[in-house]
Design a protein around this motif. Structure first.
Motif, PDB file in Angstrom:
ATOM      1  N   GLN A  63       3.762  36.557 -75.835  1.00 21.17           N
ATOM      2  CA  GLN A  63       4.985  35.980 -76.384  1.00 21.17           C
ATOM      3  C   GLN A  63       5.186  34.553 -75.890  1.00 21.17           C
ATOM      4  O   GLN A  63       5.535  33.655 -76.662  1.00 21.17           O
ATOM      5  CB  GLN A  63       6.195  36.837 -76.015  1.00 21.17           C
ATOM      6  N   PHE A  64       4.956  34.320 -74.607  1.00 16.46           N
ATOM      7  CA  PHE A  64       5.095  32.980 -74.034  1.00 16.46           C
ATOM      8  C   PHE A  64       4.170  31.996 -74.744  1.00 16.46           C
ATOM      9  O   PHE A  64       4.587  30.910 -75.132  1.00 16.46           O
ATOM     10  CB  PHE A  64       4.778  33.022 -72.530  1.00 16.46           C
ATOM     11  N   ILE A 102      -8.837  31.409 -75.865  1.00 16.45           N
ATOM     12  CA  ILE A 102      -8.548  30.570 -74.699  1.00 16.45           C
ATOM     13  C   ILE A 102      -8.707  31.370 -73.411  1.00 16.45           C
ATOM     14  O   ILE A 102      -9.252  30.876 -72.421  1.00 16.45           O
ATOM     15  CB  ILE A 102      -7.149  29.935 -74.807  1.00 16.45           C
ATOM     16  N   CYS A 103      -8.282  32.611 -73.412  1.00 15.99           N
ATOM     17  CA  CYS A 103      -8.437  33.455 -72.221  1.00 15.99           C
ATOM     18  C   CYS A 103      -9.912  33.661 -71.875  1.00 15.99           C
ATOM     19  O   CYS A 103     -10.297  33.555 -70.707  1.00 15.99           O
ATOM     20  CB  CYS A 103      -7.757  34.805 -72.424  1.00 15.99           C
ATOM     21  N   ASP A 126      -2.034  18.334 -68.659  1.00 13.22           N
ATOM     22  CA  ASP A 126      -1.927  19.663 -68.057  1.00 13.22           C
ATOM     23  C   ASP A 126      -0.985  20.554 -68.854  1.00 13.22           C
ATOM     24  O   ASP A 126       0.168  20.741 -68.509  1.00 13.22           O
ATOM     25  CB  ASP A 126      -1.457  19.556 -66.614  1.00 13.22           C
ATOM     26  N   TYR A 127      -1.499  21.101 -69.930  1.00 12.44           N
ATOM     27  CA  TYR A 127      -0.670  21.979 -70.745  1.00 12.44           C
ATOM     28  C   TYR A 127      -0.525  23.366 -70.133  1.00 12.44           C
ATOM     29  O   TYR A 127       0.271  24.172 -70.612  1.00 12.44           O
ATOM     30  CB  TYR A 127      -1.201  22.065 -72.185  1.00 12.44           C
ATOM     31  N   LEU A 141       2.368  27.568 -67.918  1.00 15.43           N
ATOM     32  CA  LEU A 141       1.705  28.855 -68.076  1.00 15.43           C
ATOM     33  C   LEU A 141       1.328  29.432 -66.709  1.00 15.43           C
ATOM     34  O   LEU A 141       1.566  30.610 -66.446  1.00 15.43           O
ATOM     35  CB  LEU A 141       0.462  28.691 -68.954  1.00 15.43           C
ATOM     36  N   ARG A 142       0.774  28.598 -65.841  1.00 19.36           N
ATOM     37  CA  ARG A 142       0.434  29.069 -64.489  1.00 19.36           C
ATOM     38  C   ARG A 142       1.685  29.516 -63.748  1.00 19.36           C
ATOM     39  O   ARG A 142       1.696  30.566 -63.097  1.00 19.36           O
ATOM     40  CB  ARG A 142      -0.294  27.971 -63.705  1.00 19.36           C
ATOM     41  N   ASP A 143       2.752  28.736 -63.844  1.00 21.47           N
ATOM     42  CA  ASP A 143       4.011  29.113 -63.186  1.00 21.47           C
ATOM     43  C   ASP A 143       4.522  30.455 -63.714  1.00 21.47           C
ATOM     44  O   ASP A 143       4.969  31.310 -62.943  1.00 21.47           O
ATOM     45  CB  ASP A 143       5.073  28.037 -63.402  1.00 21.47           C
ATOM     46  N   PHE A 144       4.431  30.649 -65.028  1.00 21.97           N
ATOM     47  CA  PHE A 144       4.850  31.906 -65.649  1.00 21.97           C
ATOM     48  C   PHE A 144       4.022  33.072 -65.106  1.00 21.97           C
ATOM     49  O   PHE A 144       4.574  34.105 -64.717  1.00 21.97           O
ATOM     50  CB  PHE A 144       4.705  31.790 -67.173  1.00 21.97           C
TER      51      PHE A 144
END
Length: 145
Positions: free
Chosen positions: A22-23, A38-39, A120-121, A125-128
């Protein structure tokens, strides 16, 4: 294994994946196929950092980005086999993600581009993801033994 809260952990992991999807859809407008691609590329192109103590210590935190020489190409063939997608569909989606700046095309395949400054897109995402992992740790610590 009976002692572990496996049902709880499994439920949390599924919620984690759902929230992650969802994010990515809301933040970047990715399709589910794009998220999967991407993963796979991120996991495979940065695999070395998880297995090399020096690289992990040097590039595993928010300090310097992983240099390109430690990002290994992931082939179209690997991605399509891993995800069960048609080769041409995979190639087209990889090209589109590279053209949009989410992946980088290099000799031998694709990598995640160096995540620095405005490019740094993945910072949000890393913080999430880190907040989700911390949430799981907190839940597990509260489970009665």
């Amino acid at each position: 294994m009976d002692e572990l809260p496996t049902r709880f952990i499994s439920s949390f992991v599924v919620e984690f994946i759902s929230d992650f999807m969802q994010f990515c859809v809301e933040k970047y407008g990715f399709s589910t196929e794009e998220i999967s691609i991407i993963c796979v590329v991120t996991t495979e192109s940065t695999r070395e950092i998880r297995h090399d103590g020096y690289l992990l210590k040097t590039y595993g935190a928010e300090g310097p980005a992983i240099p390109d020489e430690f990002r290994f190409p992931v082939s179209v063939q690997f991605v399509c086999r891993r995800l069960g997608m048609r080769r041409e569909t995979t190639r087209r989606k990889l090209e589109d993600l590279a053209n949009r700046g989410f992946l980088k095309k290099i000799k031998g395949g694709y990598t995640l581009p160096a995540q620095t400054d405005a490019a740094d897109y993945t910072k949000e995402l890393r913080d999430f993801l880190v907040s989700k992992v911390r949430g799981l740790q907190n839940y597990i610590e509260k489970i009665p033994t």
